[in-house]
Write an enzyme that holds these catalytic residues in place. Structure first.
Site, PDB file in Angstrom:
ATOM      1  CB  CYS A 163      -0.940   0.004   1.194  1.00  0.00           C
ATOM      2  SG  CYS A 163      -1.816  -1.556   1.410  1.00  0.00           S
ATOM      3  CG  HIS A 300      -3.050   4.385   4.885  1.00  0.00           C
ATOM      4  ND1 HIS A 300      -2.725   4.362   3.542  1.00  0.00           N
ATOM      5  CD2 HIS A 300      -3.098   3.082   5.281  1.00  0.00           C
ATOM      6  CE1 HIS A 300      -2.583   3.100   3.143  1.00  0.00           C
ATOM      7  NE2 HIS A 300      -2.812   2.315   4.170  1.00  0.00           N
ATOM      8  CD  GLU A 311      -4.053   7.122   9.141  1.00  0.00           C
ATOM      9  OE1 GLU A 311      -3.727   7.875   8.217  1.00  0.00           O
ATOM     10  OE2 GLU A 311      -5.045   6.358   9.085  1.00  0.00           O
ATOM     11  CE  LYS A 329      -5.960   3.630   1.550  1.00  0.00           C
ATOM     12  NZ  LYS A 329      -5.251   4.908   1.772  1.00  0.00           N
ATOM     13  CG  HIS A 334      -6.563  -0.018   0.705  1.00  0.00           C
ATOM     14  ND1 HIS A 334      -5.547   0.481  -0.077  1.00  0.00           N
ATOM     15  CD2 HIS A 334      -5.990  -0.330   1.900  1.00  0.00           C
ATOM     16  CE1 HIS A 334      -4.426   0.474   0.608  1.00  0.00           C
ATOM     17  NE2 HIS A 334      -4.672  -0.012   1.806  1.00  0.00           N
ATOM     18  CG  PHE A 394      -0.035  -5.937   4.913  1.00  0.00           C
ATOM     19  CD1 PHE A 394      -0.682  -5.209   5.893  1.00  0.00           C
ATOM     20  CD2 PHE A 394      -0.725  -6.987   4.322  1.00  0.00           C
ATOM     21  CE1 PHE A 394      -1.974  -5.502   6.282  1.00  0.00           C
ATOM     22  CE2 PHE A 394      -2.019  -7.295   4.703  1.00  0.00           C
ATOM     23  CZ  PHE A 394      -2.644  -6.558   5.684  1.00  0.00           C
TER      24      PHE A 394
END
Length: 406
Positions: A163, A300, A311, A329, A334, A394
């Site tokens: 991502c 994000h 976050e 998003k 996403h 990730f």
């Protein structure tokens, strides 16, 4: 001495549309682009049946031009062609002089091509393999195909960091120009839609399964959020050394003044609040700014339980509650390897239009979410000099980009 880096072109292909006007119109309509995917119901055990696909018609290119491209590279090509047109670089000799490079990423190559290799292994028959199969499937398919199409002879950087692929690509391109290695860089990220992506997050209990109500999910930071929705698309930015851009009379859309990336070093899928906060501090330091200088943050905002908490609290630890924030998003889903580039360009567009989108579907903030200045309602009219766009992936990979209004 670090050179100034400006953006002289940019474009996205996403569920929001393929033109800047379409994108802004879609955001101001205050409706997401998530739809039900009826075909996904055929996958036994796959719980999420929602996604945000690209529905706009793509440009047409010849078979010779695209024979080594799967859908992910075609999405990248569409965004890049428009971005280069805006930068007035199509057919320009400067693309081929060794001082123009590319930095582009995705989570993976074309899925259909990968399936052809799997058929070979499962069926012990190579009839599904062609000369172009690997070119479509390889993780660097976007960067390599685009470099050949435009005759680039400068640096090639491929970022396959889930991502953060798109934002990492922009950051590394920025560094290449700022440090004098290149004068121009094509930078971005792309991702094609596949039910396998939904299955990844479903297996981690991080995908939304609100299949009957696509209009209300994802709902990042909301108390009732139940996970992310996957999307697809591509985003491309043209980065150029400031004096070089001026010398050829290029339009300047924004300036990149700060970038940072780091890794958590603690867990593959669970973010670390301390290092997420640190990457923002590093980006501010790179830009020579303090937290009070930032006028808006593109979050994000995955709508996962732990991701949103970590976050938001990391942002709060750096900025407090003084900076308006929202996530894209909730509109686009996403888009994985594309999200960093798509969201960077959308953030720049909103900054240029002095309007920033609200957090769709945020009706009641989770009490574990930090009390940030979440934009709601019809959005917010703001004229700000500096904006930040953050992405996390990730592998514990964090990125932060800062753009200045020109």
């Amino acid at each position: 001495m670090k050179r100034r880096v400006v953006i002289t072109g940019g474009s996205i292909v996403s569920s929001l549309g393929v033109t800047d006007a379409d994108v802004m119109q879609s955001l101001k309509a205050l409706k997401n682009k998530v739809v039900i995917m009826p075909d996904w119901e055929a996958y036994e055990g796959l719980r999420p049946h929602l996604a945000a696909p690209v529905t706009a018609e793509l440009r047409s290119f010849s078979r010779k031009e695209t024979r080594g491209m799967g859908r992910v590279a075609l999405l990248a090509l569409n965004a890049t062609e428009t971005a280069l047109e805006k930068a007035r670089l199509i057919g320009c000799d400067e693309l081929k002089n060794g001082l123009t490079g590319i930095s582009y990423g995705s989570s993976a190559g074309d899925v259909d091509a990968l399936l052809d290799f799997y058929k070979l292994l499962v069926n012990k028959n190579s009839s599904s393999i062609s000369a172009a199969t690997y070119i479509k499937a390889m993780p660097q398919t976007c960067a390599a195909n685009l470099s050949v199409r435009y005759g680039l002879t400068g640096r090639l950087i491929t970022t396959n960091t889930a991502c953060t692929s798109g934002s990492m690509a922009i950051g590394y391109a920025y560094e290449a120009v700022a440090n004098g290695a290149q004068d121009i860089m094509i930078a971005g990220g792309a991702e094609e839609l596949t039910p396998a992506d939904a299955a990844v997050f479903d297996s981690l209990f991080s995908a939304s399964v609100d299949n009957e109500h696509p209009e209300r999910t994802p709902r990042a930071y909301d108390k009732t959020r139940d996970g992310l929705v996957v999307g697809e698309g591509a985003g491309t930015l043209i980065l150029e050394e400031y004096e070089h851009a001026l010398s050829r009379g290029a339009d300047i859309y924004a300036e990149i003044v700060g970038f940072a990336t780091n890794t958590d070093g603690t867990h593959i899928t669970h973010p670390n609040q301390n290092t997420v906060a640190q990457v923002m501090k590093m980006a501010l330091s790179d830009a020579g700014l303090c937290p009070a200088d930032i006028g808006y943050i593109n979050m994000h905002g995955t709508a996962t339980v732990s991701g949103d908490i970590v976050e938001s609290n990391a942002v709060f630890s750096v900025f407090g509650d003084s900076v308006p924030v929202s996530t894209l998003k909730n509109y686009t889903g996403h888009t994985l390897g594309a999200c960093g580039a798509i969201e960077a360009w959308c953030t720049i567009l909103m900054q240029r239009n002095n309007w920033f989108c609200p957090n769709l579907n945020l009706t009641e903030r989770d009490e574990e979410i930090a009390p940030l200045d979440f934009i709601t309602g019809n959005g917010r009219e703001l004229s700000v000099e500096y904006v930040m766009s953050n992405n996390f992936a990730f592998g514990g990979i964090n990125t932060s980009l800062i753009f200045r209004k020109v």
